[in-house]
Design a protein around this motif. Structure first.
Motif, short mmCIF file in Angstrom:
data_model
loop_
_atom_site.label_atom_id
_atom_site.label_comp_id
_atom_site.label_asym_id
_atom_site.label_seq_id
_atom_site.Cartn_x
_atom_site.Cartn_y
_atom_site.Cartn_z
N VAL A 1 -4.04 13.89 -2.76
CA VAL A 1 -5.15 14.79 -2.45
C VAL A 1 -6.28 14.02 -1.78
O VAL A 1 -6.88 14.49 -0.80
N LEU A 2 -6.57 12.83 -2.28
CA LEU A 2 -7.62 12.00 -1.69
C LEU A 2 -7.28 11.63 -0.25
O LEU A 2 -8.12 11.76 0.66
N ARG A 3 -6.05 11.16 -0.03
CA ARG A 3 -5.65 10.77 1.32
C ARG A 3 -5.70 11.95 2.29
O ARG A 3 -6.22 11.82 3.40
N GLN A 4 -5.19 13.09 1.87
CA GLN A 4 -5.16 14.25 2.75
C GLN A 4 -6.57 14.67 3.16
O GLN A 4 -6.82 14.97 4.33
N ASN A 5 -7.47 14.67 2.21
CA ASN A 5 -8.83 15.10 2.53
C ASN A 5 -9.59 14.05 3.34
O ASN A 5 -10.40 14.41 4.21
N ILE A 6 -9.32 12.79 3.09
CA ILE A 6 -9.95 11.74 3.90
C ILE A 6 -9.45 11.82 5.33
O ILE A 6 -10.22 11.74 6.29
N ASP A 7 -8.12 11.99 5.49
CA ASP A 7 -7.56 12.10 6.84
C ASP A 7 -8.10 13.32 7.57
O ASP A 7 -8.41 13.26 8.77
N ALA A 8 -8.24 14.42 6.85
CA ALA A 8 -8.78 15.64 7.47
C ALA A 8 -10.23 15.46 7.87
O ALA A 8 -10.67 15.92 8.95
N LEU A 9 -11.00 14.76 7.04
CA LEU A 9 -12.40 14.50 7.38
C LEU A 9 -12.50 13.60 8.60
O LEU A 9 -13.29 13.87 9.52
N ARG A 10 -11.69 12.55 8.62
CA ARG A 10 -11.74 11.63 9.76
C ARG A 10 -11.35 12.34 11.06
O ARG A 10 -11.93 12.06 12.12
N ALA A 11 -10.40 13.26 10.97
CA ALA A 11 -9.91 13.96 12.16
C ALA A 11 -10.99 14.86 12.79
O ALA A 11 -10.87 15.23 13.95
N GLN A 12 -12.03 15.18 12.03
CA GLN A 12 -13.10 16.03 12.56
C GLN A 12 -14.03 15.27 13.51
O GLN A 12 -14.83 15.87 14.22
N PHE A 13 -13.92 13.95 13.54
CA PHE A 13 -14.84 13.13 14.34
C PHE A 13 -14.05 12.32 15.37
O PHE A 13 -13.69 11.20 15.15
#
Length: 253
Positions: A241-253
């Motif tokens: 869950v942590l990795r998925q949300n971190i990757d999704a956050l990074r993908a926004q920038f």
């Protein structure tokens, strides 16, 4: 002082479905956060993590702040010494990995029972016994200990009925990842052959009246398992869950 009641085991017996999360990150904060999220149970994994015994105690204490949330522990192996230590520090529900035969299932059960029923060593001032304050702990401990065996190979499936019928086994958990590898589809638990095999195994277990469990990181698959009557389902792993949300956050920038 009374012994702590095992709500997870009681729910298994009553047929109440339970939703859970997997804890793989050591320390106090993550298991406490998971327990406060509203799940029925949190599993502390020691098989595929660096979690040590002291951290297991910390996690049990953190989860224990939430009286309606059950703590499960997966030992590193089906080892009576490891199981003894986990029980002594207060674990009541164990998910024992890699159980391939009824003999291995019986060994797991024996590790949780005091003689003459089993081989668990005596320790009367342990955390599990309230540091000696639970007067009848030795006599009553087994009533609150829950043994779940993890079936995760073709060999185990061939022995499924005998494993599930082993006295003292409270539930059978299907391990989809290792099962997929055993079936020749490593890393692909969603393969149609693997899923069909899991469905057949659950049908056999339900016909026997044996409680069942599984983990699925696919929400739709998890819902399908619940609809099929699987008793306890883990729907997430903290690191995933942590990795998925971190990757999704990074993908926004």
């Amino acid at each position: 002082m009374e012994m702590h009641k095992n709500l997870f085991k009681a729910a298994l017996k009553s047929g109440t479905q339970q939703l859970g999360m997997w804890n793989t990150i050591p320390g106090l904060a993550v298991p406490e956060m998971l327990a406060g999220a509203g799940f029925d149970w949190v599993l502390i994994d020691t098989e595929h993590t660096p979690v040590d015994m002291a951290e297991i105690v910390t996690a049990l204490q953190a989860i224990g702040q939430y009286p309606n949330v059950s703590a499960l522990v997966r030992p590193v192996a089906n080892d009576p010494v490891v199981i003894k230590r986990l029980l002594d520090v207060g674990a009541q529900t164990l998910l024992v990995p890699m159980v391939d035969t009824p003999e291995q299932a019986a060994a797991a059960v024996a590790a949780t029972r005091y003689p003459p029923e089993g081989v668990r060593g005596m320790g009367l001032t342990t955390r599990a016994a309230g540091f000696g304050r639970v007067a009848n702990y030795v006599q009553a401990a087994a009533t609150e200990i829950c043994v779940i065996v993890q079936v995760e190979s073709v060999t185990a499936l061939n022995n499924l009925d005998a494993i599930a019928a082993t006295p003292g086994v409270d539930a059978v958990f299907i391990g989809p990842s290792d099962l997929s590898a055993s079936m020749g589809h490593p890393g692909n638990p969603g393969h149609p052959d693997v899923q069909a095999t899991i469905d057949t195994a659950f049908a056999r277990l339900h016909a026997m009246g044996v409680p069942t469990g599984i983990i699925s990181l696919d929400p739709e698959a998890a819902k399908r398992y619940l609809a099929a009557g699987v008793g306890f389902v883990a729907v997430g792993i903290d690191l995933a869950v942590l990795r998925q949300n971190i990757d999704a956050l990074r993908a926004q920038f």
